[in-house]
Every structure is written in structure tokens, then in C-alpha cells.
Design a protein around this motif. Structure first.
Motif, short mmCIF file in Angstrom:
data_model
loop_
_atom_site.label_atom_id
_atom_site.label_comp_id
_atom_site.label_asym_id
_atom_site.label_seq_id
_atom_site.Cartn_x
_atom_site.Cartn_y
_atom_site.Cartn_z
N TRP A 1 -25.25 -7.78 43.94
CA TRP A 1 -25.98 -7.95 43.09
C TRP A 1 -25.55 -7.11 41.79
O TRP A 1 -25.51 -7.34 40.78
N ARG B 1 -31.73 -12.74 37.54
CA ARG B 1 -32.77 -12.43 36.80
C ARG B 1 -33.38 -11.28 36.88
O ARG B 1 -33.81 -10.85 38.12
N ASN B 2 -33.61 -10.35 35.77
CA ASN B 2 -34.02 -9.00 36.12
C ASN B 2 -35.60 -9.01 35.77
O ASN B 2 -36.09 -7.65 35.88
N ASN C 1 -34.09 -9.71 42.13
CA ASN C 1 -33.57 -8.78 43.03
C ASN C 1 -34.57 -8.27 44.17
O ASN C 1 -35.28 -7.40 44.20
#
Length: 374
Positions: free
Chosen positions: A373, A244-245, A210
């Protein structure tokens, strides 16, 4: 007449020699750590020519800094890497101690210092890599004017903050890291538009973080709002990347393990570190190449103003930029060091069209990005 002419020529030669001596860094005059770094890279001392000018600060600053005796710095470097970076500073300014705090996440190095500032407290005198939070720091008048630092003018044109509130600590090129066992270089997109039709990166093969400010913001600045809206919509609905965080350091480790085939955005220096450790990692950049300077700023009204200026100015010098490159392959931001020796994956960067961000589009890009997102 001939005798007078000879005297004049000799006098001019003495003057020229003195000027050259005052602006060049002989190997013996450099800190031992700097000499070691040059030797390790097979570079001559001429790379440091002009470092004395870089470090020509007012005596008042130096006196004040030695009286203060310390400066607090936070950044993303590991303690090991920071020790490499700061070694020449410690030799040059032994009476100024640097208290370094590692802050890998944005909350630690940007949000927390700003919250503390609003409460009249200081977590650090100098902050780095505060990225998308720069507008908020400016809004709160939390950053000192750094245009008075001699090193400010030495950075690559356009890399520093136009308002003079931060300087370019290093250059970053944020593009695509890929697993060389899963994807061939020939199958990677040549342009960002090609990314939308690349079979190798479809349906979860590409992991994304992000972090639109590290690449999409530059593309918005270059290509406009309409292109950005259309590209982002197609990127999420057609490419279907894997969300993917984790932090980007963790994402590249996941990439190396083969859990994903490619990742975006990945900086070239980080990819090179993994490659040199034997991981199956490559780095590729579609054109145009997003260039994102890392920020280096001084907190307004901090408790160690002179030491903060001395260290920050040193960090902008060619000596510090060399040390930083040795520590983690970061491309220098100093004008005099824009050489192939200081750019890993140079064939992906040097001679190609580079684009930078206009932070006025920051909120707009976040709004476009976040609707997908979320």
C-alpha cells in the motif's frame, strides 16, 4: 380419579399459558415504532417473541439509568438512521435520553475516544465500530466487561469478542461492489484465488480502500500466512488495483458514478442502499465469505455506567436489531434473526462458507498489506 386428572391438566395448561405469555411479544405490547417496522417488512409479531427475555435487566441498572438520565453514544449511523434505530428505545425508556454523535471516520470513533480515555476524559459512554483499534482499547483497559449483559449470549456464535470486551452490534459481509453497466455478474471471480486471474478486474478497474482488516484478515485466519503473503503480492503486482484514499462510503459513490468498475471492500448493506436509489450497483462475494462483526463496547469508568448498560443491552435485543435493519439493511447479529428476510443479497451469503477473523493476526496482516500500500 378422572376429575383430579382433569384438574391437573387444566392447571398445567394455565402454567404453560403463563410461561408463553411471559416470553412472547404480543403486537399490542410492542412500541408503536416496532409495530410500524414489522408492518413495513410484512413480518408478524412472532419475530419479536423472546424480546422480554432480551431486555430482562437488573432493577438496579434501570433505577441507576433513570437517575443518570442520559447516555452518550458515537457511531457511523447518520442522524436520520439513528433516529429510526433509537425510536423504540425512546418509547420503552422515555426517561433515558441518548446523546448521539455521528463519527464516520476511525479517528473520530476510535482514536479520539482512546486518547481522551488515556487523559482521564470521556467523549462517549458507548462506542461502536472501532474495528482494528480493538487491541489498543484492550491494552489500555478502556472497555468494560460486557458478558454480564443479558444480550451478550444472544449473538451469533463466535461473533462476540472472545475476551468479552465487546459484543457484535451487527454482521457485515465485506466483498466486491461492482458497476452493473461496466461488468457482468458472470465475469466476477467465484473464489478469492480467481480474483487474481479475473480479466474484468485488472489494471485499475478495481478500486481498493486501505481496509485489509475487513476481508484479508479473515482470509489469513482461514488460509494461513504463506497463502496470504503470496496472494497479497500477486494482488498488487498482477491485478494492479486502483488505490482509493476516500472512506468506503465515498468509494461506493465513485463506483456508482462509473469512475471505477468495481470496489473492494464494500459491505452488502451499503450496496443495497445505492441499488435501491437506482444506481447501477451490484454486490458479489467470492468464496469463502468474510464475516466482520461491528463492535459495540462500553468505555470503562464512564460517567453514565447504568444508562450505558441499559442502552447497550437493548441494542443487542431483537427489537433493536430489527430497527437497525430497517434503517440501513444491516444484517442482525442476534441468533434468533438469522433469516433470509434479514440478509440482502442472500444468495451471496446464505448457505455459503463464512469465515471470521482472529484478531491476533491483525498486526501481521497490516504488515503484509502496508508494504504494498505504501
Amino acid at each position: 380419579m378422572g376429575h383430579m386428572r382433569a384438574i391437573f391438566i387444566h392447571a398445567m395448561a394455565v402454567v404453560v399459558a403463563a410461561v408463553l405469555a411471559s416470553t412472547s411479544a404480543g403486537a399490542d405490547d410492542l412500541p408503536a415504532s416496532t409495530q410500524k417496522y414489522l408492518k413495513g417488512l410484512n413480518l408478524s409479531a412472532e419475530v419479536m417473541d423472546g424480546v422480554d427475555r432480551d431486555l430482562a435487566i437488573p432493577q438496579e441498572w434501570l433505577d441507576g439509568a433513570m437517575k443518570e438520565g442520559t447516555v452518550k453514544v458515537i457511531g457511523t449511523w447518520s442522524q436520520k438512521d439513528f433516529a429510526i434505530i433509537n425510536a423504540p428505545f425512546a418509547e420503552r425508556y422515555p426517561k433515558i435520553k441518548v446523546a448521539y454523535g455521528e463519527a464516520r471516520d476511525m479517528n473520530s470513533r476510535a482514536v479520539a475516544p482512546l486518547v481522551a480515555f488515556k487523559q482521564g476524559q470521556y467523549l462517549s459512554d458507548v462506542i461502536t465500530g472501532f474495528g482494528g483499534a480493538a487491541p489498543e482499547f484492550k491494552q489500555e483497559n478502556a472497555l468494560e466487561d460486557v458478558t454480564k449483559l443479558p444480550g451478550f449470549k444472544n449473538q451469533v456464535d463466535g461473533a462476540n469478542d472472545p475476551d468479552g470486551k465487546w459484543a457484535a452490534l451487527r454482521l457485515r459481509y465485506w466483498c466486491i461492489g461492482y458497476n452493473t453497466k461496466a461488468i457482468k455478474a458472470a465475469d466476477l471471480p467465484k473464489t478469492w484465488d480467481d480474483l487474481l486471474t479475473s480479466p474484468a478486474l485488472r489494471d485499475g478497474a478495481l478500486g481498493i480502500g486501505n481496509r485489509p482488516q475487513l476481508w484479508l484478515l479473515m482470509l489469513r485466519t482461514e488460509k494461513g500466512k504463506e497463502w496470504t503473503e503470496d496472494f497479497t503480492r500477486r494482488f498488487f503486482t498482477t491485478v494492479k488495483p486502483q488505490f482509493r484514499n476516500e472512506g468506503m462510503d465515498a468509494v461506493i459513490a465513485i463506483l456508482a458514478a462509473g469512475e471505477i468498475h468495481a470496489a473492494l471492500p464494500i459491505p452488502e448493506y451499503n450496496a443495497k442502499v445505492f441499488e435501491q436509489k437506482g444506481a447501477p450497483i451490484g454486490w458479489h462475494c467470492p468464496e469463502p465469505v468474510p464475516l466482520a462483526p461491528s463492535q459495540l463496547g462500553i468505555m470503562s469508568g464512564n460517567p453514565h455506567p447504568y444508562a450505558a448498560r441499559v442502552w447497550t443491552n437493548w441494542m443487542l435485543s431483537r427489537e433493536a436489531q430489527l430497527a437497525q435493519f430497517v434503517s440501513d439493511h444491516s444484517p442482525p447479529s442476534h441468533k434468533a434473526m438469522q433469516r433470509r428476510e434479514f440478509v440482502v443479497y442472500a444468495d451471496q451469503v446464505v448457505g455459503r462458507h463464512l469465515i471470521q477473523a482472529d484478531e491476533k493476526y491483525n498486526r501481521e496482516v497490516y504488515a503484509i498489506w502496508q508494504q504494498y500500500w505504501k
